[in-house]
Design a protein around this motif. Structure first.
Motif, PDB file in Angstrom:
ATOM      1  N   ARG A  60      -1.730 -17.970   4.972  1.00 53.76           N
ATOM      2  CA  ARG A  60      -2.829 -18.782   5.499  1.00 53.76           C
ATOM      3  C   ARG A  60      -2.664 -20.224   5.044  1.00 53.76           C
ATOM      4  O   ARG A  60      -2.247 -20.476   3.920  1.00 53.76           O
ATOM      5  CB  ARG A  60      -4.189 -18.287   4.958  1.00 53.76           C
ATOM      6  CG  ARG A  60      -4.560 -16.888   5.342  1.00 53.76           C
ATOM      7  CD  ARG A  60      -5.110 -16.841   6.758  1.00 53.76           C
ATOM      8  NE  ARG A  60      -5.484 -15.485   7.125  1.00 53.76           N
ATOM      9  CZ  ARG A  60      -4.715 -14.655   7.775  1.00 53.76           C
ATOM     10  NH1 ARG A  60      -3.494 -14.969   8.096  1.00 53.76           N
ATOM     11  NH2 ARG A  60      -5.126 -13.452   8.102  1.00 53.76           N
ATOM     12  N   SER A  99      -1.500 -20.072   1.189  1.00 54.42           N
ATOM     13  CA  SER A  99      -1.749 -18.934   0.306  1.00 54.42           C
ATOM     14  C   SER A  99      -1.226 -17.665   0.950  1.00 54.42           C
ATOM     15  O   SER A  99      -0.984 -17.612   2.152  1.00 54.42           O
ATOM     16  CB  SER A  99      -3.251 -18.793   0.018  1.00 54.42           C
ATOM     17  OG  SER A  99      -3.969 -18.564   1.209  1.00 54.42           O
ATOM     18  N   ASN A 153      -4.806 -23.527   4.132  1.00 48.65           N
ATOM     19  CA  ASN A 153      -6.164 -23.854   3.691  1.00 48.65           C
ATOM     20  C   ASN A 153      -6.290 -25.361   3.528  1.00 48.65           C
ATOM     21  O   ASN A 153      -5.462 -25.979   2.895  1.00 48.65           O
ATOM     22  CB  ASN A 153      -6.454 -23.174   2.342  1.00 48.65           C
ATOM     23  CG  ASN A 153      -6.122 -21.711   2.367  1.00 48.65           C
ATOM     24  OD1 ASN A 153      -6.663 -20.966   3.163  1.00 48.65           O
ATOM     25  ND2 ASN A 153      -5.198 -21.304   1.529  1.00 48.65           N
TER      26      ASN A 153
END
Length: 63
Positions: free
Chosen positions: A60, A4, A62
């Motif tokens: 990021r 993301s 995840n």
């Protein structure tokens, strides 16, 4: 695993696009787009490199 982007931090300088163009793209307005959904197994290592190379720490992983 998914990746993301924080649109507030992202400056859209395209480092991630150069590393993993099947997942990242800059649209016509120079806004980073991230392909939705899970990363393929073969994309995870390149996604990690993209996250590490992001000059603004806007990416990021995840999951």
């Amino acid at each position: 695993m998914k990746v993301s982007v924080d649109p507030v931090l992202c400056e859209a300088n395209g480092v991630c696009v150069g590393i993993l163009p099947d997942v990242f793209d800059l649209d016509d307005d120079e806004v980073l787009q991230v392909r939705p959904g899970e990363l393929a197994e073969g994309e995870v290592e390149s996604a990690r490199k993209s996250v590490a190379a992001c000059p603004r720490n806007a990416l990021r992983l995840n999951g």
